[in-house]
Design a protein around this motif. Structure first.
Motif, mmCIF file in Angstrom:
data_model
loop_
_atom_site.group_PDB
_atom_site.id
_atom_site.type_symbol
_atom_site.label_atom_id
_atom_site.label_comp_id
_atom_site.label_asym_id
_atom_site.label_seq_id
_atom_site.Cartn_x
_atom_site.Cartn_y
_atom_site.Cartn_z
ATOM 1 N N ALA A 29 -7.987 -7.677 12.350
ATOM 2 C CA ALA A 29 -7.705 -7.794 10.919
ATOM 3 C C ALA A 29 -7.056 -6.509 10.423
ATOM 4 N N HIS A 30 -5.744 -6.411 10.565
ATOM 5 C CA HIS A 30 -5.003 -5.245 10.116
ATOM 6 C C HIS A 30 -4.406 -5.491 8.734
ATOM 7 N N VAL A 31 -4.019 -4.414 8.052
ATOM 8 C CA VAL A 31 -3.194 -4.544 6.855
ATOM 9 C C VAL A 31 -1.787 -4.923 7.313
ATOM 10 N N THR A 32 -1.254 -6.011 6.787
ATOM 11 C CA THR A 32 0.050 -6.512 7.220
ATOM 12 C C THR A 32 0.921 -6.841 6.018
ATOM 13 N N VAL A 33 2.217 -7.064 6.284
ATOM 14 C CA VAL A 33 3.131 -7.524 5.249
ATOM 15 C C VAL A 33 3.543 -8.946 5.613
ATOM 16 N N GLN A 34 3.456 -9.855 4.628
ATOM 17 C CA GLN A 34 3.744 -11.268 4.849
ATOM 18 C C GLN A 34 4.846 -11.756 3.922
ATOM 19 N N PRO A 35 5.807 -12.547 4.375
ATOM 20 C CA PRO A 35 5.986 -12.939 5.766
ATOM 21 C C PRO A 35 6.431 -11.748 6.598
ATOM 22 N N GLY A 36 6.310 -11.850 7.902
ATOM 23 C CA GLY A 36 6.622 -10.707 8.745
ATOM 24 C C GLY A 36 8.093 -10.513 9.013
ATOM 25 N N SER A 37 8.930 -11.517 8.644
ATOM 26 C CA SER A 37 10.355 -11.433 8.958
ATOM 27 C C SER A 37 11.174 -12.054 7.833
ATOM 28 N N PRO A 51 -7.290 -7.080 4.465
ATOM 29 C CA PRO A 51 -8.642 -7.571 4.748
ATOM 30 C C PRO A 51 -9.649 -6.426 4.658
ATOM 31 N N ASP A 52 -10.873 -6.745 4.262
ATOM 32 C CA ASP A 52 -11.928 -5.737 4.253
ATOM 33 C C ASP A 52 -12.649 -5.814 5.601
ATOM 34 N N GLU A 53 -12.534 -4.746 6.405
ATOM 35 C CA GLU A 53 -13.076 -4.740 7.759
ATOM 36 C C GLU A 53 -14.479 -4.161 7.850
ATOM 37 N N SER A 54 -14.982 -3.631 6.734
ATOM 38 C CA SER A 54 -16.307 -3.018 6.753
ATOM 39 C C SER A 54 -17.400 -4.087 6.580
ATOM 40 N N ASP A 55 -18.558 -3.827 7.170
ATOM 41 C CA ASP A 55 -19.698 -4.732 6.993
ATOM 42 C C ASP A 55 -20.493 -4.406 5.734
ATOM 43 N N TRP A 112 -2.352 0.586 -5.887
ATOM 44 C CA TRP A 112 -3.183 -0.385 -6.601
ATOM 45 C C TRP A 112 -4.611 0.134 -6.614
ATOM 46 N N THR A 113 -5.212 0.204 -7.804
ATOM 47 C CA THR A 113 -6.589 0.667 -7.940
ATOM 48 C C THR A 113 -7.411 -0.415 -8.628
ATOM 49 N N ALA A 114 -8.568 -0.720 -8.068
ATOM 50 C CA ALA A 114 -9.419 -1.768 -8.622
ATOM 51 C C ALA A 114 -10.017 -1.329 -9.955
ATOM 52 N N ASP A 115 -9.988 -2.229 -10.924
ATOM 53 C CA ASP A 115 -10.644 -1.962 -12.195
ATOM 54 C C ASP A 115 -12.160 -2.060 -12.010
ATOM 55 N N ALA A 116 -12.907 -1.680 -13.038
ATOM 56 C CA ALA A 116 -14.367 -1.720 -12.970
ATOM 57 C C ALA A 116 -14.828 -3.146 -12.631
ATOM 58 N N GLY A 117 -15.663 -3.248 -11.624
ATOM 59 C CA GLY A 117 -16.211 -4.549 -11.240
ATOM 60 C C GLY A 117 -15.342 -5.338 -10.282
ATOM 61 N N THR A 118 -14.155 -4.827 -9.929
ATOM 62 C CA THR A 118 -13.258 -5.524 -9.012
ATOM 63 C C THR A 118 -13.246 -4.822 -7.664
ATOM 64 N N LYS A 119 -13.419 -5.591 -6.597
ATOM 65 C CA LYS A 119 -13.412 -5.043 -5.245
ATOM 66 C C LYS A 119 -12.981 -6.130 -4.270
ATOM 67 N N ILE A 120 -12.555 -5.693 -3.074
ATOM 68 C CA ILE A 120 -12.399 -6.623 -1.962
ATOM 69 C C ILE A 120 -13.654 -6.461 -1.124
ATOM 70 N N PHE A 125 -10.350 -10.878 1.695
ATOM 71 C CA PHE A 125 -9.066 -10.185 1.741
ATOM 72 C C PHE A 125 -8.358 -10.397 0.408
ATOM 73 N N GLN A 126 -7.332 -9.596 0.174
ATOM 74 C CA GLN A 126 -6.532 -9.713 -1.055
ATOM 75 C C GLN A 126 -5.072 -9.515 -0.689
ATOM 76 N N GLU A 127 -4.173 -10.150 -1.455
ATOM 77 C CA GLU A 127 -2.744 -9.977 -1.254
ATOM 78 C C GLU A 127 -2.127 -9.321 -2.483
ATOM 79 N N PHE A 128 -1.291 -8.320 -2.239
ATOM 80 C CA PHE A 128 -0.618 -7.565 -3.287
ATOM 81 C C PHE A 128 0.881 -7.864 -3.164
ATOM 82 N N ARG A 129 1.433 -8.591 -4.142
ATOM 83 C CA ARG A 129 2.802 -9.089 -4.037
ATOM 84 C C ARG A 129 3.815 -8.148 -4.692
ATOM 85 N N VAL A 130 4.955 -8.024 -3.999
ATOM 86 C CA VAL A 130 6.033 -7.135 -4.439
ATOM 87 C C VAL A 130 7.367 -7.814 -4.163
#
Length: 243
Positions: A29-37, A51-55, A112-120, A125-130
């Motif tokens: 589960a790596h940080v990736t860019v989608q689509p890849g091509s 993706p959040d990889e921590s337990d 990107w910084t999470a506001d109060a009460g927001t987390k992954i 996982f979360q997607e950040f669109r550009v």
């Protein structure tokens, strides 16, 4: 306890099913860019998938550095509820020409910084669109180095670049592959940017749905194999050993 042929058949089916399911999932589960091509020279919408990889810890910040050796004149973010985005610009050594204008600075970093009460949270996982453009035509890839910050203070640096002929690094940077545009195709004009971005988003969603459908299909096959094996085992137990 003696292992009968029927029991061995059922056990083999379970093991095979587990192996198929393992292959159906991602290797890591790596940080990736989608689509890849995407094609060179045009405008596109991409998503940085985190993706959040921590337990135990949750992700609260993502920093993405854009490649300044191939700067882009147009960089825009899609608002994401619960997150505040900041774009940083840097001066260019050589101005870009865009629609008859000289661009002397370009976006070099997005945070990107999470506001109060927001987390992954763990397991999410979360997607950040550009939207990006115009994409360069003199390279076959763009590397976006990223930093992922957790609420316990840990920072994962997704900045390692893959090298041909060598294993993938432990923390690879997200890479967007640029393909040659089809013969006769041209970059989308400025007025069509949003339409192009919507189409890219629809294609990405379709690919995601197709991947989900394939995975569910594999699961169905595995369940069927296991069920058949257990049925054979039950029938043999009922009829007793063959004479």
């Amino acid at each position: 306890m003696r292992t009968t042929p029927a029991r061995r058949t059922a056990l083999a089916a379970v093991v095979a099913g587990a192996a198929v399911l393992a292959l159906a999932g991602p290797a890591a589960a790596h940080v990736t860019v989608q689509p890849g091509s995407v094609p060179q020279g045009g405008y596109t919408a991409v998503a940085f998938r985190v993706p959040d990889e921590s337990d135990t810890a949750s992700t609260v910040k993502l920093e993405v550095s854009l490649p300044m050796d191939h700067p882009m004149a147009s960089v825009r973010i899609q608002p994401l509820p619960g997150w505040t985005a900041v774009l940083e610009k840097s001066k260019l050594d050589k101005p870009l020409s865009s629609h008859g204008k000289d661009i002397t600075e370009a976006v070099s970093k997005i945070t990107w910084t999470a506001d109060a009460g927001t987390k992954i949270a763990p397991g999410q996982f979360q997607e950040f669109r550009v939207s990006l453009g115009a994409l360069p035509t003199d390279t076959d890839k763009l590397t976006f180095k990223a930093l992922q910050t957790y609420d316990n203070g840990d920072v994962v640096r997704w900045i390692e670049e893959s090298k041909e002929g060598q294993p993938e690094p432990a923390k690879p940077a997200p890479v967007l592959t640029l393909t040659k545009a089809a013969a006769g195709a041209s970059a989308a004009p400025a007025a069509d940017h949003h339409a192009s971005q919507d189409a890219s988003g629809d294609m990405a969603a379709a690919k995601s749905s197709d991947s989900t459908a394939r995975t569910l299909g594999v699961v169905g096959i595995v369940v069927g194999v296991i069920g058949a094996a257990l049925g054979v085992a039950g029938l043999r137990r009922k009829n007793g050993p063959a004479s």
